[in-house]
Design a protein around this motif. Structure first.
Motif, mmCIF file in Angstrom:
data_model
loop_
_atom_site.group_PDB
_atom_site.id
_atom_site.type_symbol
_atom_site.label_atom_id
_atom_site.label_comp_id
_atom_site.label_asym_id
_atom_site.label_seq_id
_atom_site.Cartn_x
_atom_site.Cartn_y
_atom_site.Cartn_z
ATOM 1 N N PRO B 16 2.449 -169.344 -24.102
ATOM 2 C CA PRO B 16 2.882 -168.012 -23.643
ATOM 3 C C PRO B 16 1.699 -167.071 -23.432
ATOM 4 O O PRO B 16 1.820 -166.058 -22.749
ATOM 5 C CB PRO B 16 3.778 -167.528 -24.782
ATOM 6 N N ASP B 17 0.557 -167.393 -24.016
ATOM 7 C CA ASP B 17 -0.593 -166.499 -23.891
ATOM 8 C C ASP B 17 -1.574 -166.978 -22.835
ATOM 9 O O ASP B 17 -2.697 -166.495 -22.741
ATOM 10 C CB ASP B 17 -1.313 -166.391 -25.234
ATOM 11 N N MET B 18 -1.119 -167.929 -22.032
ATOM 12 C CA MET B 18 -2.023 -168.503 -21.039
ATOM 13 C C MET B 18 -2.599 -167.419 -20.130
ATOM 14 O O MET B 18 -3.767 -167.478 -19.735
ATOM 15 C CB MET B 18 -1.249 -169.530 -20.210
ATOM 16 N N HIS B 19 -1.772 -166.428 -19.810
ATOM 17 C CA HIS B 19 -2.233 -165.388 -18.878
ATOM 18 C C HIS B 19 -3.435 -164.619 -19.449
ATOM 19 O O HIS B 19 -4.196 -164.012 -18.714
ATOM 20 C CB HIS B 19 -1.093 -164.427 -18.550
ATOM 21 N N LEU B 20 -3.574 -164.655 -20.775
ATOM 22 C CA LEU B 20 -4.708 -163.936 -21.366
ATOM 23 C C LEU B 20 -6.032 -164.601 -21.023
ATOM 24 O O LEU B 20 -7.089 -163.976 -21.070
ATOM 25 C CB LEU B 20 -4.560 -163.883 -22.894
ATOM 26 N N MET B 21 -5.961 -165.871 -20.667
ATOM 27 C CA MET B 21 -7.197 -166.614 -20.424
ATOM 28 C C MET B 21 -7.731 -166.435 -19.005
ATOM 29 O O MET B 21 -8.691 -167.083 -18.616
ATOM 30 C CB MET B 21 -6.959 -168.117 -20.676
ATOM 31 N N ARG B 22 -7.095 -165.585 -18.259
ATOM 32 C CA ARG B 22 -7.533 -165.434 -16.867
ATOM 33 C C ARG B 22 -8.965 -164.883 -16.808
ATOM 34 O O ARG B 22 -9.474 -164.330 -17.796
ATOM 35 C CB ARG B 22 -6.592 -164.495 -16.122
ATOM 36 N N GLU B 23 -9.563 -165.068 -15.682
ATOM 37 C CA GLU B 23 -10.934 -164.590 -15.497
ATOM 38 C C GLU B 23 -10.935 -163.072 -15.397
ATOM 39 O O GLU B 23 -10.066 -162.488 -14.768
ATOM 40 C CB GLU B 23 -11.519 -165.194 -14.228
ATOM 41 N N ARG B 24 -11.903 -162.475 -16.028
ATOM 42 C CA ARG B 24 -11.994 -161.009 -15.968
ATOM 43 C C ARG B 24 -13.307 -160.618 -15.330
ATOM 44 O O ARG B 24 -14.334 -161.210 -15.587
ATOM 45 C CB ARG B 24 -11.933 -160.428 -17.379
ATOM 46 N N LYS B 25 -13.221 -159.590 -14.530
ATOM 47 C CA LYS B 25 -14.451 -159.056 -13.972
ATOM 48 C C LYS B 25 -14.974 -158.039 -14.977
ATOM 49 O O LYS B 25 -14.292 -157.063 -15.285
ATOM 50 C CB LYS B 25 -14.166 -158.373 -12.631
ATOM 51 N N LEU B 26 -16.147 -158.311 -15.540
ATOM 52 C CA LEU B 26 -16.640 -157.445 -16.610
ATOM 53 C C LEU B 26 -17.135 -156.110 -16.046
ATOM 54 O O LEU B 26 -17.828 -156.073 -15.023
ATOM 55 C CB LEU B 26 -17.782 -158.140 -17.348
#
Ligand SMILES: Nc1ncnc2c1ncn2[C@@H]1O[C@H](COP(=O)(O)OP(=O)(O)OP(=O)(O)O)[C@@H](O)[C@H]1O
Ligand SMILES: [Mg+2]
Lengths: 219, 329
Positions: B16-26
């Motif tokens: 359920p937390d997979m979406h948290l692992m998305r790439e983030r632009k720092l």
């Protein structure tokens, strides 16, 4: 790991805030640092973190005389020490994720190499739902947990925490203490400055008590 | 790595937390948008604009002054006055022959009757007959800039051999013009120096002002173990981009100003007043030096901003980690 010998500190030309500190911090040890407000807990942590130089005495950190360290060597020493400031010192223009990842980012690590660690740690301290939030909109307790996560992200050999449970309810405080204990079991030395007696009663550990500038140690 | 949160696999459990692992632009470590940094960009743009205008004006003045000198020095005038009992035409011919044969002279023109009439008309009215007047004859002598003739010898020869001849090399005029041009160039250069000094100081202080809001960031970076070089580099890069944005805006605007001005002068080219202005100020167009100078100025000001922020960071880092009495003492 750390050795103090007859250390004294004064600010400006005032009285010595800390006097005749002589003690050792052993690898893998756990200690509470306590004392009244203004007793000098924060000052002692700053000495340990090398962000305050003693007026007299000797501080040896990881086998090196702190006064002989070049300014350029400090970052390398700092990377082995994690610190949670009493006032958190999170950066408001960065998200929680970016704040927690900051120690790794300044070491030049790629974002994808630490993504899972940062997110797991944030989940662990119960901040799963505000990963992409900015610190300014968070409660004091949430900010405090983020500051703890930032101190832990690079698996320091020594963790210094200044009132890490000051803004937490007893349940969260206990949970955070369990985190510190777990961390200590995996080999990290821990120093927790606190005047929360219920917290100290939950875990039997060495107590360093500051009173009128002097240090008393109860093993 | 792509976001797979909404693609549930048949046999693997969905995290359920997979979406948290998305790439983030720092976000950049040094905050980009702040009132202080917009103000800094604006200040830099204005100062660059003013400094570029000054630079352009100084180069135009310098070029024009140099132009006056060479134009006038390129020509001398021989005057042959009518003398009783001497044939004027013969004398003019003789003077012309002497001048033409002289080393360093590239050409001699006798100013004809028609031209003389035109020249004198404003003073003597139209329809005059030059035959009746003892009007001197003029000859202009073009000289080789690189190998100018020995004017004194030429003068002596003319006076000795031609009755009523005199020579004007515009020396008096020229000396005065050279003095004036030099004064103008020196004054312009001093103004440019003052302008540069105030630009440098303004940029330094504005940069330091914009930096002062960043002390806590420097401190936190320092405490999480960032190297001095890393911290200084982050700020230097950020402020160089700020400075470059400001100085490029100001510099380009100044270049446009000069281009528009030159076009305007050219467009009004037939207007007699514009012609008069052109006589004195050249074509008003900036030389290559002015354009190159402005472009150098753009980069120099951006570099100055970057270097100032770097030194501010390093100085601030130097004050950390000290006991308070060391700072006071
Ligand atoms: N930067 C400073 N300059 C001057 N005096 C200072 C400075 N920091 C601390 N002090 C003084 O040193 C003493 C100890 O301060 P310190 O912050 O170490 O206490 P503390 O035990 O952490 O208190 P608290 O529990 O309220 O956080 C206080 O009397 C304080 O006024
Ligand atoms: Mg304190």
């Amino acid at each position: 790991m750390i050795r103090f010998d007859n250390v004294g500190v004064r600010y400006g030309i005032g009285e010595e805030v800390l006097q005749d500190l002589t003690f050792r911090l052993e690898p893998g040890s756990f200690q509470f640092l306590t004392g009244q407000s203004g007793a000098g807990k924060t000052s002692l942590l700053r000495l340990l973190f090398l962000s305050l130089q003693p007026t007299r005495g000797l501080i040896e950190v990881f086998g090196r005389d702190s006064s002989a360290l070049e300014p350029g060597e400090l970052p390398a020493v700092r990377r082995r020490i994690g610190i949670v400031f009493q006032d958190f010192r999170l950066l408001d223009h960065l998200t929680l994720y970016e704040n927690v990842a900051l120690p790794l980012r300044v070491r030049g690590q790629e974002e994808r190499t630490y993504r899972r660690d940062v997110i797991d740690l944030l989940k662990w301290v119960g901040l799963k739902d505000c990963i992409d939030a900015h610190p300014s909109i968070l409660s004091g307790g949430e900010q405090q947990r983020a500051a703890v996560a930032r101190a832990l992200i690079d698996q320091p050999e020594l963790l210094l925490a200044d009132e890490p449970t000051g803004n937490l309810d007893p349940v969260l405080a206990r949970r955070l203490l369990r985190l510190f204990i777990e961390l200590n079991r995996s080999g990290t030395s821990v120093v927790i400055a606190t005047h929360d007696h219920t917290l100290m009663e939950q875990f039997d550990a060495r107590r360093m008590i500051l009173d009128q500038g002097h240090l008393h140690i109860h093993e | 790595m792509s976001d797979t949160a909404d693609v549930p696999g048949a046999d693997q459990p969905v995290d359920p937390d997979m979406h948290l692992m998305r790439e983030r632009k720092l976000a950049p470590i040094v905050p980009t948008a702040s009132i202080a940094s917009s103000a800094l960009t604006l200040v830099i743009a204005i100062m660059t604009y003013l400094a570029s205008l000054t630079l352009g004006a100084v180069t135009i003045i310098g070029d024009t002054a140099r132009g006056w000198q060479s134009d006038i020095a390129r020509e001398i005038t021989i005057q042959v006055r009518p003398v009783e009992g001497v044939d004027l035409a013969q004398s003019v011919l003789e003077a012309s022959r002497i001048a033409e044969g002289f080393e360093g002279v590239t050409g001699v023109t006798v100013i004809g009757e028609e031209v003389m009439k035109d020249l004198l008309e404003p003073w003597l009215g139209s329809g005059l007959d030059l035959e009746e007047l003892p009007v001197p004859q003029l000859l202009t002598v073009a000289i080789d800039d690189d190998d100018p003739p020995d004017l004194e010898t030429l003068r002596r020869k003319l006076i000795e051999n031609v009755a009523g001849a005199s020579m004007d090399d515009h020396r008096a005029w020229l000396d005065r013009l050279v003095a004036m041009a030099q004064t103008t160039v020196v004054a312009g250069f001093l103004i440019f120096l003052l302008m540069m000094a105030s630009t440098v100081l303004t940029v330094i202080f504005a940069t330091r002002g914009a930096m002062s809001g960043n002390a806590h960031i420097i401190e936190v970076l320092h405490f999480v173990g960032a190297e001095r070089r890393f911290i200084a580099g982050e700020f230097q890069h950020h402020f160089m981009m700020l400075g470059l944005r400001g100085s490029a805006a100001g510099g380009v605007l100044a270049l446009l100003t000069f281009v528009v001005f030159a076009i305007w002068i050219w467009w009004r080219g037939n207007d007699p007043s514009a012609e008069q202005a052109a006589t004195f100020f050249g074509s008003f167009s900036m030389s290559l030096t002015g354009y190159i100078g402005t472009i150098l100025l753009i980069f120099a000001i951006a570099a100055l901003t970057a270097v100032t922020s770097r030194f501010t960071v390093l100085r601030f880092l130097g004050t950390l980690d000290r006991n308070s009495d060391e700072i006071e003492g």
